[in-house]
Each structure stands twice: as C-alpha cells, then as structure tokens.
Motif scaffolding. Structure first.
Motif, PDB file in Angstrom:
ATOM      1  N   CYS A   1       0.824  -1.213   0.000  1.00  0.00           N
ATOM      2  CA  CYS A   1       0.000   0.000   0.000  1.00  0.00           C
ATOM      3  C   CYS A   1       0.856   1.260   0.000  1.00  0.00           C
ATOM      4  N   ARG A   2       2.003   1.225   0.619  1.00  0.00           N
ATOM      5  CA  ARG A   2       2.920   2.367   0.529  1.00  0.00           C
ATOM      6  C   ARG A   2       3.451   2.532  -0.897  1.00  0.00           C
TER       7      ARG A   2
ATOM      8  N   GLY B   1      -9.517 -10.102  -1.419  1.00  0.00           N
ATOM      9  CA  GLY B   1     -10.037  -8.758  -1.228  1.00  0.00           C
ATOM     10  C   GLY B   1      -9.018  -7.705  -1.618  1.00  0.00           C
ATOM     11  N   LEU B   2      -9.535  -6.506  -1.782  1.00  0.00           N
ATOM     12  CA  LEU B   2      -8.721  -5.344  -2.128  1.00  0.00           C
ATOM     13  C   LEU B   2      -8.672  -4.415  -0.927  1.00  0.00           C
ATOM     14  N   VAL B   3      -7.485  -3.941  -0.634  1.00  0.00           N
ATOM     15  CA  VAL B   3      -7.253  -2.971   0.428  1.00  0.00           C
ATOM     16  C   VAL B   3      -6.603  -1.792  -0.265  1.00  0.00           C
ATOM     17  N   CYS B   4      -7.159  -0.581  -0.182  1.00  0.00           N
ATOM     18  CA  CYS B   4      -6.524   0.498  -0.952  1.00  0.00           C
ATOM     19  C   CYS B   4      -6.787   1.874  -0.374  1.00  0.00           C
ATOM     20  N   ASN B   5      -5.919   2.802  -0.769  1.00  0.00           N
ATOM     21  CA  ASN B   5      -6.108   4.223  -0.475  1.00  0.00           C
ATOM     22  C   ASN B   5      -6.986   4.825  -1.569  1.00  0.00           C
ATOM     23  N   ASN B   6      -8.167   4.247  -1.749  1.00  0.00           N
ATOM     24  CA  ASN B   6      -9.176   4.742  -2.702  1.00  0.00           C
ATOM     25  C   ASN B   6      -8.583   5.027  -4.080  1.00  0.00           C
ATOM     26  N   VAL B   7      -7.944   4.037  -4.661  1.00  0.00           N
ATOM     27  CA  VAL B   7      -7.380   4.180  -6.008  1.00  0.00           C
ATOM     28  C   VAL B   7      -8.502   4.168  -7.056  1.00  0.00           C
ATOM     29  N   LEU B   8      -8.151   4.512  -8.283  1.00  0.00           N
ATOM     30  CA  LEU B   8      -9.101   4.437  -9.390  1.00  0.00           C
ATOM     31  C   LEU B   8      -9.462   2.975  -9.645  1.00  0.00           C
TER      32      LEU B   8
ATOM     33  N   THR C   1       0.950   4.462   5.563  1.00  0.00           N
ATOM     34  CA  THR C   1       1.180   4.809   4.147  1.00  0.00           C
ATOM     35  C   THR C   1       1.319   6.323   3.970  1.00  0.00           C
ATOM     36  N   GLU C   2       1.354   7.046   5.078  1.00  0.00           N
ATOM     37  CA  GLU C   2       1.474   8.489   4.953  1.00  0.00           C
ATOM     38  C   GLU C   2       2.888   8.850   4.466  1.00  0.00           C
TER      39      GLU C   2
END
Ligand SMILES: [Fe+2]
Length: 303
Positions: free
Chosen positions: A60-61, A263-270, A298-299
């Motif tokens: 995710c980073r 499953g998908l884990v994401c920082n709200n990607v397209l 992930t900041e």
C-alpha cells in the motif's frame, strides 16, 4: 472555497519540479507491474499476523493498494471490519444503504437492484474513486472490498494507482495536473447518487493534497451524465486525457478478478468493474467498506 496550502515539500505541489522528478522516478521504478505483485497470502484477514500485515502495508505504501488472498469465504462482515481495524481504519462512511454496521453488501438482490442503482445491478461500473459525490470535507481516503462469492462470469476489477494517473497526466502536460487541482474542477449536481442516496451539490478538485502529510487524494468519475466539469479549455483537455489513459494502453492499469476469500485494500485508487452474470447458486457477493482515514503507515510515502 478555501484551498489548503500544500506541504511545501510535496511532489504533488504544482511547480515543485525537483521533488516531483525524484519521487516520480522512484515510483515508476518500484510500481507493481502485474496484479500478482499486489497479492499477499493471508491465513485469515480477521487476524493478520504481523508479517502478513507488514506485507500488505508495504504494498500500500508502494502502490496505494494490495490484494489479499485467503480461504475465508464465510458471509461474515467481521472480515472487512476487523481487517480495516488492523490497518488503522476506524471511521466508516455510512449511508442508508449500508447495513447497520456501515459495511455494504454489493450483490444483485433486493430493492436496490430493482431500482436500478448501478452497483447492485450486473452492469459495468466505469472508472471512479469512491465517494466522488461526497462534500469536500468528507473525503474517502481508503476502501476495502472483500469477495465472498465471485460471479459465474465477468465482474472483473481494473485498478490504477491514482498517483500513477497523476504522473501520466503531469508528464504529458503539467497543465493537466494543475487544471485538475482547481477547487471547482469537478461538480456533481445535487442528485440521487448511484446508490440511491440524495446528495447536495458537491464541488471540488479532482486532485488535492492532504494538509499536513502532503499526500495525494483523487476524486473522480468517468460518468458523463449528472457531472459538470469546469467549463474551460485546460480542464476539458485534462479530463479528456485522463479518460484516454484509463481506457487506453498505458500499461499501468492492472486487471484482475477477486476470487472468493480475496479482497482489495486500498487508499481509494481508481477502479472499474466489468459487467457480470450470476448463475443460480453462484451470485456475486462483495462486502465494501469506505473509510475517512488513509491506511496507517502509508502516509508520506513520497518522501
Ligand atoms: Fe467503487
């Protein structure tokens, strides 16, 4: 509308060319080339080991997303809820179609499908980030999808890291990135949204920089009805180029299919969903959770 001044070091700040060039080269060198690069095998997403969690956060980073693969296919909404909690995701964006716990069952069943709300039909859902119709103060920074059952056919997921979309646009023309950072770039008129929720007008940028961390946020939909782009040349050119990137041959879009237990884990990607077909006993069911927080750890990955 007030636009928060970006962190001066952020590579996403227009004109910050040296920081951008450094970050861009590293990002493109490290990015996931195939969906398999995103996958982390986990025993149970409800109880990640420290090593499994680290592998998810590391992806995710790097890519703003990870895909986990498990054998957990129970109809148990504790899967996304407990997974989210382990990733620092605490504040769910609730709407009235979400079940009481704020986690939405995405399936073709019941009144929502009958009423034609797109996520609950078998239709394609075009490129978007989640919550694009939210007011600017309620950004969706992270999203989880957990597959309980996949469809008999179709229902594939296409993914593009929004930071890669930003790179492709800015490399093509820095004016594209600047146009889409305008505070009035994209307006969603007051309407009943895709899921049946009445929403006030939402005016805001496509790309914005998180105050404090300098991270990039994206708010986007490829839909053409009930959407108003800022009526100027640069915005129109940027929006057209972005759609070309999404539907074209950039080589950066990752296409995959979430199988049961994945499953998908994401920082709200397209993301985009293809049309699908259910069969008796094989009705697609995904759980979705949207969060105000970004995935913890992930900041400032751009530093
Ligand atoms: Fe979505």
């Amino acid at each position: 509308m007030a636009v928060t001044a970006p962190s001066p070091a952020s590579p996403f700040a227009p004109g910050n060319d040296a920081a951008y060039a450094r970050w861009r080269d590293r990002k493109l060198a490290q990015r996931a080339r195939t969906p398999a690069d995103l996958v982390v095998e986990v025993r149970d997403p409800r109880e990640l080991s420290a090593a499994e969690r680290d592998e998810i956060v590391r992806r995710c980073r790097r890519d703003n997303m990870a895909i986990y693969a498990s054998r957990v296919t129970d109809e148990d909404k504790a899967v996304p809820r407990r997974l989210g909690a382990q990733l620092g995701l605490a504040t769910l964006d609730t709407n009235f179609l979400a079940d009481e716990d704020g986690i939405t069952s995405i399936a073709v069943s019941g009144a929502k499908a009958g009423a034609g709300f797109i996520p609950y039909t078998t239709h394609r859902i075009r490129w978007h980030t989640d919550g694009y119709y939210n007011p600017p103060g309620l950004r969706i920074r992270a999203m989880l999808l957990h597959c309980v059952r996949d469809a008999a056919s179709g229902g594939d997921t296409a993914l593009l890291d929004h930071e890669i979309a930003y790179i492709l646009l800015r490399d093509d023309d820095p004016g594209h990135a600047a146009a889409l950072m305008q505070a009035d770039a994209l307006s969603i008129p007051a309407r009943v949204d895709d899921e049946g929720v009445a929403r006030p007008e939402a005016v805001g940028p496509v790309f914005s920089i998180e105050p404090g961390t300098g991270d990039l946020h994206m708010r986007y939909t490829a839909r053409t009805r009930s959407v108003a782009w800022k009526d100027d040349g640069p915005t129109a050119a940027a929006a057209a180029r972005l759609l070309q990137i999404l539907d074209g041959e950039s080589g950066c879009v990752l296409r995959t299919r979430l199988l049961p237990g994945m499953g998908l884990v994401c920082n709200n990607v397209l993301h985009e969903r293809s049309a699908f077909q259910d069969a008796p006993g094989r009705e697609r069911l995904l759980y979705r959770a949207r969060y105000v927080e970004r995935i913890a750890g992930t900041e400032r990955a751009w530093e």
